[in-house]
Design an enzyme around this catalytic site. Structure first.
Site, PDB file in Angstrom:
ATOM      1  N   LYS A 147       0.842  -1.200   0.000  1.00 19.85           N
ATOM      2  CA  LYS A 147       0.000   0.000   0.000  1.00 19.85           C
ATOM      3  C   LYS A 147       0.877   1.251   0.000  1.00 19.85           C
ATOM      4  CE  LYS A 147      -3.834   2.000   2.675  1.00 19.85           C
ATOM      5  NZ  LYS A 147      -4.735   1.768   3.836  1.00 19.85           N
ATOM      6  N   SER A 149     -10.025   0.029   6.857  1.00 21.26           N
ATOM      7  CA  SER A 149      -9.354   0.165   5.565  1.00 21.26           C
ATOM      8  C   SER A 149      -8.884  -1.137   4.945  1.00 21.26           C
ATOM      9  CB  SER A 149      -8.154   1.107   5.698  1.00 21.26           C
ATOM     10  OG  SER A 149      -8.603   2.422   5.902  1.00 21.26           O
ATOM     11  N   SER A 208      -9.303   2.395   2.809  1.00 17.06           N
ATOM     12  CA  SER A 208      -8.277   3.030   2.008  1.00 17.06           C
ATOM     13  C   SER A 208      -7.306   2.056   1.347  1.00 17.06           C
ATOM     14  CB  SER A 208      -7.488   4.015   2.881  1.00 17.06           C
ATOM     15  OG  SER A 208      -6.853   3.333   3.962  1.00 17.06           O
TER      16      SER A 208
END
Length: 442
Positions: A53, A152, A128
């Site tokens: 990420k 997330s 996210s």
């Protein structure tokens, strides 16, 4: 090469992977192959390509945080979790898309634009960790790294029809992080199966002197321990249909209830319970504001260059007083005690992961749930963030498909360091409620 080919074919439409280093990945793969041929010791993730990420530092590989201020940032040091993944044999192909500094439950930023959902390109993969979830669900990579503060990892897993796990704070070191004592943001896996998620945890978990809240797991292997919890006849499961007081889409409720009934028919002991944690919604917003200021304290000079979500959260945090923060901590304790008491009677607690189906990618957040208008842009993920307050680990696994063919996620909450049990239940659900591959992967 097969994964790089899948990325070449699928990523232009999905926009899940935003930085790719194919040459370095191939070189690492050749080294990994030579190690196998030489019969050298190998790690649990040896040769597996993954993405990280884009809020987690990777040495020599661009890390933008989804923020224009850092569009050309190249760290010189790996985060501890990245170093561990490399040591476990993983091959890092690149970075996955995220909203700016992971603030938002829709994966859009000004640097790379929007990531799309592999089940329907017009829809959001949530956030996210939406880039990582979309990359795994579409078959571009077998595993991906993500982080979770308010959901997330769990909500993108639900929207993309895969497994995502918010781990126990301290299980995976958070270094480097501006708030090393904070239990809110954690690292975790995104995978297509529960066993793959356990395998990835084995490559990331363990004590680290670089983390002041670091803990050593009581099991030597999450994957091996998970396999000791797979007998459904021995499972005690609680199901709470709605814990946040915000409502739930009827189709989500119906799909989750069908999954819970399937668990009951498999031999597990399942009880539906009433659990109201809605008092924690305001507390989470207060603590989230404090966290945002702490995370960005050294960057406050750039607040006018940040996007609306990030800047708004920081300003909300700056406007709070100590009394509000102290009150939020007391409510957090009450929520923790309630869930702790539940988990003293059951092995796991189940809830729907998200109260809505995937929404249009252009939409920042859903404004209405089952006809009721939401008060703000984060309440829709309250089913997830209320569990963040407690510090207990929680995963999301597919519960089935909606009438329109979209995945629905079921949240599985367990005791501290109960990741193996959570994943054992996820594996059982995947066996009895398979959802298959999304259209973008076929």
């Amino acid at each position: 090469d097969a994964h790089l080919d899948a990325i070449e074919r699928r990523n232009p439409a999905l926009n899940a992977i935003v930085t790719l280093d194919a040459d370095a990945a191939r070189d690492t793969a050749k080294t990994a192959e030579a190690q196998v041929q030489a019969e050298e010791p190998i790690g649990p993730l040896h040769g597996l390509p993954i993405v990280i990420k884009d809020v987690t530092p990777t040495a020599g590989m661009r890390t933008t945080y989804g923020c224009p201020v850092y569009a050309d940032n190249v760290p010189t040091e790996d985060a501890t979790v990245v170093a561990r993944l490399r040591a476990a044999g993983a091959i890092i192909l690149g970075k996955s898309n995220t909203p700016e500094f992971a603030t938002g439950a829709n994966t859009v930023n000004e640097v790379f634009g929007a990531t799309r959902n592999p089940w329907n390109m017009d829809l959001s993969p949530a956030g996210s960790s939406g880039g990582s979830a979309a990359a795994v669900a579409s078959g571009m990579v077998p595993l991906a790294h993500g982080t979770d503060f308010g959901g997330s990892l769990r909500v993108p897993a639900a929207f993309c029809g895969i497994v995502g796990l918010r781990t126990t704070p301290g299980l995976i070191p958070n270094h480097p992080m501006p708030l090393p004592f904070d239990p809110g943001q954690v690292h975790g896996p995104l995978a297509r199966t529960a066993e793959d998620a356990a395998l990835m945890i084995d490559g990331m978990a363990g004590f680290s002197p670089m983390s002041p809240i670091s803990v050593a797991p009581p099991w030597p292997s999450c994957l091996a321990e998970m396999r000791t919890h797979e007998n459904p006849a021995g499972l005690r499961i609680a199901y709470a249909p709605e814990i946040a007081g915000i409502g739930i889409d009827p189709e989500i409720a119906e799909t989750c209830e069908a999954a819970v009934d399937a668990l009951r028919q498999s031999g597990a002991t399942v009880e539906e319970i009433s659990l109201d944690l809605s008092a924690g919604r305001e507390a989470f917003k207060v603590l989230r504001g404090e966290w945002m200021v702490g995370q960005q304290l050294e960057r406050l000079e750039h607040i006018d260059r940040f996007g609306a979500n990030l800047a708004g959260n920081i300003r909300d945090g700056l406007s709070q007083d100590v009394r509000a923060i102290a009150g939020a901590e007391q409510i957090r304790t009450q929520v923790w005690r309630t869930v702790r008491e539940c988990l003293s009677r059951y092995d796991v607690l189940l809830t729907p992961t998200a109260p809505v189906l995937p929404f249009p990618v252009e939409q920042n957040y859903p404004e209405v749930i089952d006809g009721a208008r939401l008060e703000n842009y984060i309440d829709w993920i309250a089913q997830a963030f209320l569990i963040t307050l407690t510090g207990f680990p929680a995963g999301s696994t597919p519960a089935g498909l909606s009438a329109s063919g979209l995945p629905v996620g079921l949240q599985i909450i367990g005791p501290r360091l109960g990741e193996p049990t959570i994943l054992a239940v996820a594996k059982l659900l995947q066996k009895i409620r398979p959802v298959g591959w999304p259209p973008a992967a076929i």
